[in-house]
Write an enzyme that holds these catalytic residues in place. Structure first.
Site, PDB file in Angstrom:
ATOM      1  CB  CYS A  12      15.673  28.276  22.741  1.00  0.00           C
ATOM      2  SG  CYS A  12      14.732  29.792  22.340  1.00  0.00           S
ATOM      3  CG  HIS A 581      27.040  18.904  -1.416  1.00  0.00           C
ATOM      4  ND1 HIS A 581      26.083  17.990  -1.584  1.00  0.00           N
ATOM      5  CD2 HIS A 581      26.938  19.508  -0.295  1.00  0.00           C
ATOM      6  CE1 HIS A 581      25.763  17.884  -0.564  1.00  0.00           C
ATOM      7  NE2 HIS A 581      26.217  18.520   0.488  1.00  0.00           N
TER       8      HIS A 581
END
Length: 667
Positions: A12, A581
């Protein structure tokens, strides 16, 4: 030499938080999928965990999540996904990137879907490329701004005019600090320009980039008497904007020259690098920059006048604009735009000198930006302390850590809280930051240091009022955040819809009834010797068993949750295992249901193409998404990497043994 299924590079602009948040998310997402991964980070201290040529060659796929140059050309020829770092900050988002990278070499259907996404992204790629080049310059510039600004600010401790030998408060040490700080600040624009250029044209672009940056701060010299161009004259600089224009100009001029000189024999490559590129690019870029100095100076002055007009409109308008920008993406491009503007105005302020209108506006603007950046992490700290019961233990711990991050001007710690509920958490953060910015401007606070948070309080004018403004913003935002979490908590405590009139499901809660790790997987929830015709049949079986066991109240809702997760990316792993899930408000307690089909469930996409023999299904209440869900899932994913675990679960027909084996890994 170790080999990895996935390799990645993250970076970043500031290299402080996003870089490492993306790394952690990618590592967790890979673990969920039973994959090995190595993540190279491009942070403020440089490249860490650097990838070797052999590791790159041996990897199945590459994920690049960066807003700066990470030398992605090293990965040429490998299946790869390249996005901005903000798209890899959650485990779920990082998992999608890994799936897409693998899809480039895997299942045709998934690959086709990934290709569609890539086509959409390609339309935005020009903007992302430009942003990446710009942020490469900003990341290199930032350290000069911080060092120069803080040293200059420290010099004021001896007195506002302590650097002036004719002043009563003169101090020679303060004068030296002011000189050093001023030199660092003056390098801000040349470094910005040079490293934008370097990101585009690599090393050859540094020379014209630096020259363009110097011209941007000096302008076109004109003799005051003759009105003609004169090397001994003085010019009007066009600063920050000129540095950006010069950086892109220098980078693309180098790319143009590479094409022009491509016909020159390879034996003369040394001549090109040391003579032709620097000479021609510097001449071209220099002439263009001097030629546009007039219009650029006018644009620069226009921007200054616009910002000044916002200030003249009162603290509410200016503070609202600053606060909303800083809290919108908390370290992302909008936040960086506000911060970069603040540092530019601060540089201009310090150059103008203490007591000038320019100094007062620039340091006041910087104080407002800093306040807006400090508030979001402190909002989370206030919220997890005051409304502790509404947060998971994981969120509570993160909120406490954010006290330190916020006090040192690191906004990114609030991002995990926002990504879980962008609405209304983002507006709450913007409200808190805006209040702090507005009050900072209203209290006439002046901050001559561009970073450091409360560490630079000794040099902040009206420091106590600044702290008060920040605390008010944090408390108001914190109260709103707690109110939202309380509402969300109470909503999820309502009974889930019943599957049958006679059934009364348990109430969903943020903290599920805690089973001991030793019996989390109950024997009665392990089903062996089943025979399923398809993935959906297996998931339907699990959904109905969940209702029968009192784990959920609505089988259809659970089934839809399973299918929604499969649509995001298959949960089929390798060697016959799957970990489906479901996260749903219809699920009333966290649980695991295991089903076995020795003949194998076909049609369930897996990473090795093998049918699924064992499905370890995770059922998580909606209020626990991202907490219990991730903890259990990561432990199951880690267990699947153990050959002994896989062999025991896959080979056993004893439900008790299977439950015991899985429970042992959930401790």
């Amino acid at each position: 030499m170790a080999k990895f299924d996935i390799i990645a590079a993250t970076g970043c602009p500031t290299g402080i938080a996003h870089t490492f948040m993306a790394k952690e998310a990618l590592e967790k997402a890979a673990a969920e999928r039973g994959l090995t991964i190595k993540v190279e980070t491009h942070g403020q201290v440089g490249v860490e965990n650097e990838l070797t040529k052999s590791e790159i060659a041996g990897a199945k796929a590459v994920v690049v999540a960066a807003d700066k140059d990470v030398q992605a050309e090293r990965f040429a020829g490998k299946p790869m996904v390249s996005v901005g770092v903000s798209k890899a900050l959650s485990v779920e988002a990082a998992g999608k990137l890994i799936d897409r990278a693998l899809a480039a070499k895997g299942d045709d259907t998934v690959a086709a879907a990934a290709d569609v996404e890539d086509e959409v992204e390609e339309k935005e790629s020009i903007g992302h490329v430009i942003y990446k080049h710009l942020m490469n310059g900003v990341s290199h510039m930032l350290v000069f701004v911080v060092a120069g600004g803080v040293l200059t600010a420290i010099s004021f401790l001896w007195g506002i005019t302590s650097f002036d030998s004719t002043a009563a408060d003169y101090n020679s040490f303060a004068a030296m600090l002011k000189i050093i700080g001023g030199i660092a600040m003056n390098l801000m624009v040349p470094v910005l320009s040079a490293y934008i250029a370097e990101s585009i044209g690599k090393r050859p672009a540094l020379v014209p980039g630096f020259v363009a940056g110097m011209i941007a701060i000096q302008g076109l010299p004109v003799n005051a008497d003759t009105g003609m161009i004169d090397a001994g004259g003085s010019g009007v600089g066009f600063g920050f904007l000129g540095g950006i224009v010069g950086g892109f100009l220098a980078g693309y001029v180098i790319l143009l020259l590479e094409k022009v000189f491509s016909k020159i024999p390879a034996s003369l490559n040394g001549l090109k690098a040391i003579f032709l590129y620097p000479l021609c690019s510097t001449a071209i870029v220099g002439l263009v920059m001097l030629g546009i100095s007039g219009p650029m100076a006018a644009i620069n002055q226009g921007m200054m006048d616009f910002l000044q007009s916002l200030g003249n409109s009162g603290p509410v308008i200016l503070g609202l604009a600053i606060g909303c920008m800083c809290a919108f993406d908390m370290g992302g491009p909008v936040n960086k735009a506000a911060y970069a503007t603040g540092t530019f105005l601060l540089g201009t302020a310090l150059e103008a000198g203490v007591g000038t209108e320019t100094y007062n506006f620039g340091t006041n603007f910087m104080a407002a930006v800093s306040a807006a950046c400090i508030v979001p992490p402190l909002i989370t700290t206030f919220a997890v302390v005051v409304g502790k019961k509404y947060f998971s233990q994981e969120d509570h711990d993160a909120g406490i850590v954010n006290l330190i991050l916020g006090c040192t001007h690191i906004t990114e710690g609030a991002i995990p809280f926002m990504t879980k509920n962008i609405w209304p958490v983002m507006p709450i953060m913007m409200v808190g930051s805006s209040i702090a910015s507005i009050l900072t401007i209203f209290f006439n606070v002046h901050d001559p240091a561009p970073h450091g948070g409360f560490l630079v309080l000794p040099v902040v004018e009206n420091g106590p009022q600044w702290v008060l403004a920040i605390l008010i913003g944090a408390v108001v935002g914190g109260i709103l955040f707690v109110a939202f979490k309380k509402y969300d908590f109470e909503k999820n405590q309502k009974p889930a819809p019943a599957a049958k009139p006679a059934e009364t499901p348990k109430a969903a809660a943020v903290e599920a009834p805690k089973a001991e790790a030793s019996d989390f997987v109950k024997v009665e929830n392990v089903f062996v010797a089943e025979d399923f015709a398809s993935r959906d049949e297996a998931l339907s079986f699990v959904s109905n068993q969940a209702v029968k066991a009192g784990i959920a109240g609505d089988a259809d809702a659970v089934m839809n949750a399973f299918l929604a997760r499969e649509a995001e990316g298959t949960t089929g792993m390798m060697e016959g295992f799957a970990i489906p899930h479901a996260k749903s408000d219809a699920i009333t307690e966290a649980a695991v249901i295991v089903v076995k089909d020795d003949s194998g469930v076909t049609g369930w996409d897996t990473m090795d193409g093998a049918p699924v023999n064992v499905a370890i299904a995770l059922l998580i209440p909606g209020a626990q998404a991202g907490t219990t869900h991730l903890k259990i899932l990561s432990k199951v994913a880690e267990a699947l990497m153990d050959e002994d675990f896989r062999a025991t679960v896959k080979g056993s027909t004893d439900a008790a043994e299977i439950a015991k084996t899985i429970n042992a890994r959930l401790v």
